[in-house]
Design an enzyme around this catalytic site. Structure first.
Site, PDB file in Angstrom:
ATOM      1  N   LYS A  40      -5.702  -5.615  -3.504  1.00 45.84           N
ATOM      2  CA  LYS A  40      -5.334  -5.100  -4.826  1.00 45.84           C
ATOM      3  C   LYS A  40      -4.707  -3.702  -4.721  1.00 45.84           C
ATOM      4  O   LYS A  40      -3.677  -3.424  -5.339  1.00 45.84           O
ATOM      5  CB  LYS A  40      -6.570  -5.086  -5.732  1.00 45.84           C
ATOM      6  CG  LYS A  40      -7.136  -6.468  -6.022  1.00 45.84           C
ATOM      7  CD  LYS A  40      -8.279  -6.421  -7.014  1.00 45.84           C
ATOM      8  CE  LYS A  40      -9.498  -5.711  -6.471  1.00 45.84           C
ATOM      9  NZ  LYS A  40     -10.109  -6.453  -5.323  1.00 45.84           N
ATOM     10  N   THR A  41      -5.335  -2.831  -3.946  1.00 47.70           N
ATOM     11  CA  THR A  41      -4.780  -1.491  -3.770  1.00 47.70           C
ATOM     12  C   THR A  41      -3.431  -1.545  -3.072  1.00 47.70           C
ATOM     13  O   THR A  41      -2.490  -0.819  -3.434  1.00 47.70           O
ATOM     14  CB  THR A  41      -5.756  -0.614  -2.965  1.00 47.70           C
ATOM     15  OG1 THR A  41      -7.012  -0.543  -3.662  1.00 47.70           O
ATOM     16  CG2 THR A  41      -5.202   0.790  -2.787  1.00 47.70           C
ATOM     17  N   ASP A  99      -8.324   1.976 -10.239  1.00 51.69           N
ATOM     18  CA  ASP A  99      -9.223   1.094  -9.502  1.00 51.69           C
ATOM     19  C   ASP A  99     -10.552   0.972 -10.242  1.00 51.69           C
ATOM     20  O   ASP A  99     -10.974   1.908 -10.925  1.00 51.69           O
ATOM     21  CB  ASP A  99      -9.445   1.654  -8.098  1.00 51.69           C
ATOM     22  CG  ASP A  99      -9.995   0.611  -7.141  1.00 51.69           C
ATOM     23  OD1 ASP A  99     -10.001  -0.587  -7.492  1.00 51.69           O
ATOM     24  OD2 ASP A  99     -10.416   0.987  -6.029  1.00 51.69           O
ATOM     25  N   ARG A 104      -9.419  -7.340   4.873  1.00 54.20           N
ATOM     26  CA  ARG A 104     -10.106  -6.100   5.268  1.00 54.20           C
ATOM     27  C   ARG A 104     -11.110  -6.372   6.376  1.00 54.20           C
ATOM     28  O   ARG A 104     -11.204  -5.614   7.352  1.00 54.20           O
ATOM     29  CB  ARG A 104     -10.807  -5.463   4.065  1.00 54.20           C
ATOM     30  CG  ARG A 104     -11.658  -4.248   4.441  1.00 54.20           C
ATOM     31  CD  ARG A 104     -12.276  -3.614   3.219  1.00 54.20           C
ATOM     32  NE  ARG A 104     -11.242  -2.956   2.425  1.00 54.20           N
ATOM     33  CZ  ARG A 104     -11.348  -2.737   1.115  1.00 54.20           C
ATOM     34  NH1 ARG A 104     -12.416  -3.162   0.453  1.00 54.20           N
ATOM     35  NH2 ARG A 104     -10.380  -2.117   0.469  1.00 54.20           N
TER      36      ARG A 104
END
Length: 359
Positions: free
Chosen positions: A86-87, A131, A239
């Protein structure tokens, strides 16, 4: 490239190693130090972004159309579990638009004045990344409604009966909101996003492509078999895949020949207690307690947490989501139960009487 690798390696020695020792390597959340290491591996453009084909295609259309009109695109809401990008997508949106990105988060904005200060400093067509937007304080949330829809903020001057609101016009901008819990967003806020997208977990093949790209940026040789092994234990999360890649790299550097081979990957992941399904110590402890201490359940969350020596919230929010998603644990009104796959994964035989739990 050598300087980039040195920076990441230094981060690993100074902060990441100790951080990862305290938390499991297969948790999707990231510390500030790890985010710094991730920044060097993030794709910069949509065509570099791996996976999420539908979302990527939709975003490409929206951004190209906005660029053609010379205007800011609609506000974008990205939802999904942590660690899926998302980031990264927020940064890509700003890069594709050729503008800067202003980054903040819901927990950091506790008052409407905090948000007003951020909004009033935005430049035309700038991207504001919020965020964990579902954690915005209510006064800031209500201020954001007007800012997103009318591009203005009302600054309140004075107190009590003498207070007055002074409207302050804002230049056109784009809000990119990210949330791991879209259900907590109030409807008025959700409705102000012109485009919403949900990020799904990655396939093993997509994670292999992520790993190959990351290995190239890190300047380490990665065998295809090793990439497949790491990807299969990464819980569908980039991640986690990149974190495991760094741990395998460490093992290959210290105890191997520097090459990330299948043997190196398996040996490193054994050191960090990540089994072939991607389960860690806590996950296996929960399954073992369910199967061996409670006969497959049902058992209450608090009792299960005591059995594994953890807080109930830790078991519920850290271990349980992946175990339920993989069909290893079930949740019933009477408590948690071990599914047939849990017995099989532990190499145990489910008692005959437990079959009634799964109907």
């Amino acid at each position: 490239m050598a300087e980039l690798d040195d920076d990441i390696r230094d981060l690993g020695r100074d902060g990441l190693a100790s951080s990862d020792a305290e938390a499991s390597v297969v948790r999707p959340d990231a510390s500030d130090l790890e985010r710094a290491a991730e920044a060097a591996l993030r794709p910069r453009r949509l065509d570099e972004f791996v996976g999420q084909h539908v979302v990527r295609d939709q975003l490409s259309l929206i951004l190209d159309a906005a660029a053609g009109r010379g205007k800011a695109p609609d506000h974008v809401l990205l939802s999904g579990p942590p660690g899926l990008g998302k980031t990264t997508l927020a940064m890509i949106i700003a890069a594709e638009l050729g503008t800067s990105l202003r980054v903040t988060s819901g927990p950091a904005i506790q008052h409407a004045g905090d948000l007003a200060a951020v909004l009033s400093s935005l430049e035309e067509n700038e991207v504001l990344f919020l965020d964990e937007i579902h954690r915005l304080a209510r006064p800031a949330e209500e201020l954001l409604y007007v800012a997103m829809e009318d591009f203005r903020v009302d600054v309140v001057v004075g107190k009590g009966a003498g207070a007055s609101a002074i409207p302050l016009s804002l230049p056109p901008f784009t809000v990119v909101g990210a949330t791991t819990r879209a259900g907590l967003l109030p409807a008025p806020l959700r409705d102000r996003f012109g485009f919403t997208a949900h990020l799904d977990f990655y396939s093993a093949e997509e994670l292999e492509r992520v790993l190959s790209r990351s290995a190239g940026l890190l300047g380490v040789p990665l065998d295809a078999e090793a990439a497949g092994e790491i990807a299969s234990r990464s819980r569908g999360t980039p991640r986690i895949a990149n974190r495991l890649l760094r741990r395998v790299r460490d093992w290959a550097q210290v105890r191997g020949d520097g090459r990330l081979s299948l043997e190196a990957a398996r040996a490193a992941l054994e050191v960090y207690e990540v089994d072939p399904l991607g389960l860690d110590r806590l996950d296996r402890a929960v399954l073992t307690a369910l199967c061996m201490r409670f006969g497959g359940g049902p058992v209450g969350l608090t009792t299960l947490a005591v059995a594994v020596g953890e807080e109930p919230e830790t078991v519920e929010t850290v271990a349980e989501p992946f175990l339920v998603r993989e069909g290893l644990v079930g949740r019933t009104p009477r408590g948690r139960i071990a599914m047939p796959a849990a017995w099989e994964h532990l190499g145990l035989t489910a008692p005959a009487a437990s079959g009634t739990l799964f109907t």
